[in-house]
Design a protein around this motif. Structure first.
Motif, mmCIF file in Angstrom:
data_model
loop_
_atom_site.group_PDB
_atom_site.id
_atom_site.type_symbol
_atom_site.label_atom_id
_atom_site.label_comp_id
_atom_site.label_asym_id
_atom_site.label_seq_id
_atom_site.Cartn_x
_atom_site.Cartn_y
_atom_site.Cartn_z
ATOM 1 N N PRO A 101 -0.876 2.100 2.055
ATOM 2 C CA PRO A 101 -0.329 0.917 2.735
ATOM 3 C C PRO A 101 -0.992 -0.368 2.242
ATOM 4 C CG PRO A 101 -0.817 2.659 4.317
ATOM 5 C CD PRO A 101 -1.436 3.084 3.016
ATOM 6 N N GLN A 102 -0.228 -1.419 2.181
ATOM 7 C CA GLN A 102 -0.720 -2.698 1.674
ATOM 8 C C GLN A 102 -1.902 -3.215 2.489
ATOM 9 O OE1 GLN A 102 2.298 -5.710 1.172
ATOM 10 N NE2 GLN A 102 0.834 -7.380 1.326
ATOM 11 N N LEU A 163 -16.388 3.231 0.371
ATOM 12 C CA LEU A 163 -15.965 4.608 0.117
ATOM 13 C C LEU A 163 -14.901 5.084 1.109
ATOM 14 C CD1 LEU A 163 -16.326 7.363 -1.337
ATOM 15 C CD2 LEU A 163 -18.237 7.824 0.223
ATOM 16 N N GLU A 164 -14.873 4.491 2.287
ATOM 17 C CA GLU A 164 -13.993 4.992 3.343
ATOM 18 C C GLU A 164 -12.520 4.936 2.952
ATOM 19 O OE1 GLU A 164 -13.338 7.140 6.532
ATOM 20 O OE2 GLU A 164 -15.335 6.540 5.820
ATOM 21 N N ILE A 165 -12.110 3.936 2.173
ATOM 22 C CA ILE A 165 -10.701 3.867 1.780
ATOM 23 C C ILE A 165 -10.330 5.046 0.886
ATOM 24 C CG2 ILE A 165 -11.069 2.400 -0.258
ATOM 25 C CD1 ILE A 165 -8.375 1.046 0.451
ATOM 26 N N THR A 166 -11.272 5.525 0.080
ATOM 27 C CA THR A 166 -11.010 6.704 -0.754
ATOM 28 C C THR A 166 -10.784 7.926 0.127
ATOM 29 O OG1 THR A 166 -12.378 5.810 -2.537
ATOM 30 C CG2 THR A 166 -11.923 8.183 -2.588
ATOM 31 N N ARG A 167 -11.579 8.070 1.153
ATOM 32 C CA ARG A 167 -11.413 9.184 2.080
ATOM 33 C C ARG A 167 -10.072 9.077 2.806
ATOM 34 N NH1 ARG A 167 -15.510 12.036 3.966
ATOM 35 N NH2 ARG A 167 -14.918 11.720 6.148
ATOM 36 N N ASP A 168 -9.711 7.854 3.197
ATOM 37 C CA ASP A 168 -8.428 7.640 3.880
ATOM 38 C C ASP A 168 -7.251 7.989 2.971
ATOM 39 O OD1 ASP A 168 -9.693 6.760 6.167
ATOM 40 O OD2 ASP A 168 -9.493 4.622 5.690
ATOM 41 N N ILE A 169 -7.338 7.575 1.720
ATOM 42 C CA ILE A 169 -6.249 7.838 0.778
ATOM 43 C C ILE A 169 -6.129 9.331 0.502
ATOM 44 C CG2 ILE A 169 -5.525 7.533 -1.625
ATOM 45 C CD1 ILE A 169 -6.611 4.664 -1.459
ATOM 46 N N ALA A 170 -7.253 10.011 0.335
ATOM 47 C CA ALA A 170 -7.225 11.461 0.100
ATOM 48 C C ALA A 170 -6.600 12.176 1.295
ATOM 49 C CB ALA A 170 -8.643 11.975 -0.152
ATOM 50 N N ARG A 171 -6.977 11.751 2.495
ATOM 51 C CA ARG A 171 -6.444 12.362 3.716
ATOM 52 C C ARG A 171 -4.938 12.110 3.832
ATOM 53 N NH1 ARG A 171 -9.106 9.463 7.181
ATOM 54 N NH2 ARG A 171 -11.014 10.630 6.762
#
Length: 336
Positions: A101-102, A163-171
């Motif tokens: 999401p943007q 790092l949290e955005i990477t975890r969010d994207i993976a999820r």
């Protein structure tokens, strides 16, 4: 037992300074013995803010890797590669950008920091100065990590949100495609000592207050002699206040051993050691510590083909591992 994978990178801005060494390199060197490490020179990330200043991009990339090798990164233990030599990362970036999401990227602190760099005055960037590539910086960063389906990413406390955005994207990827393939990489918290520049501000090449790993003994000494000390101390015989010494004593605490630091503190407090003598001793300590690193660096600089070969071999190995992840990603998405 199979080692867990670690991925970490550094923007290719040219020769590194002592802040990079203490804040990142010493940690990487320790990690490479216990983890399957992938360290990359992030030349694509450099383009996000310097897309119009690429004349030194290739040489800057080589300089960064040269500093890594001289400092102790071992290509036999770690995979050292250049970001732009992995088309798999670019491909994964496309897939991840489709599902992100943007508003996720707009609120990412990394993007906010990068937009400040564009203006150069710390006041933030106007909307029309933020390129499409810069807006996608957090997604590309996630692609760097997920290209190897990394288990762990070394970060400081201030980088957890990074790092949290990477975890969010993976999820989100796993939820959308009904899979558990992509790992949500965990942070490995590292203690990063804050190394001020010689003027007491944040150390940075653009601020002209840094000491480079590659500096000569003479250059290092000259810079150390300009270090800010205890501003309240006027004469050598005045009693000093090490806790108020803005730069020099802080360097002692980082680079000197316990005995040297204690001696400096006592003699300064008693007015026995003046600031000039203190800084001369400090320069000698730092030069002694970095002498073997600088000697190795000089040898590598005289033989750039060695560095280039390490980059080529590391990037080749990285592509092979990355392709395994991309093949699975394409299968999950159901794309040709």
């Amino acid at each position: 037992m199979k080692k867990k994978k670690i991925v970490s990178g550094m923007r290719t801005t040219g020769k590194l300074h002592l802040g990079h060494y203490m804040g990142v390199l010493t940690n990487w060197i320790e990690l490479q013995d216990d983890y399957d490490c992938y360290f990359f020179a992030a030349d694509w990330h450099a383009l996000t803010t310097k897309y119009d200043k690429t004349e030194n991009l290739k040489s800057d990339t080589r300089e960064v890797v040269t500093d890594w090798l001289a400092s102790g990164l071992d290509p036999k233990k770690s995979t050292i590669y250049v970001q732009s030599m992995l088309p798999q990362t670019a491909e994964l970036h496309i897939y991840l950008s489709m599902i992100t999401p943007q508003n996720w990227v707009e609120r990412d602190p990394t993007l906010k920091d990068m937009t400040k760099i564009i203006r150069g005055d710390g006041s933030g960037a106007k909307t029309d100065t933020v390129s499409y590539g810069l807006l996608g910086y957090p997604v590309l960063m996630s692609a760097d990590i997920l290209t190897f389906n990394a288990d762990i990413v070394p970060v400081g406390n201030d980088q957890l949100a990074h790092l949290e955005i990477t975890r969010d994207i993976a999820r989100r990827f796993n939820n959308i495609y009904k899979t558990d393939f992509l790992k949500e990489p965990l942070p490995k918290l590292t203690q990063v000592p804050l190394l001020y520049g010689i003027d007491g501000q944040k150390m940075g090449k653009s601020f002209h207050n840094d000491i480079k790993i590659s500096d000569t003994e003479e250059e290092t000494t000259k810079k150390i002699m300009k270090c800010i000390t205890d501003r309240s101390r006027v004469r050598k015989t005045d009693k000093g206040h090490p806790d108020q010494c803005e730069v020099a004593f802080k360097y002692y605490q980082i680079f000197a051993n316990e005995e040297e630091t204690k001696c400096c503190e006592q003699e300064c407090s008693l007015g026995i050691r003046g600031c000039a003598e203190c800084k001369k001793n400090l320069a000698a300590i730092i030069n002694n510590k970095f002498a073997p690193i600088r000697e190795k660096r000089n040898q590598l600089s005289k033989n750039p083909e060695i560095v280039d070969e390490i980059i080529q071999e590391g990037s080749k190995k990285a592509r092979i591992e990355a392709q395994k992840v991309i093949d699975k990603i394409r299968e999950i998405i159901n794309i040709y």
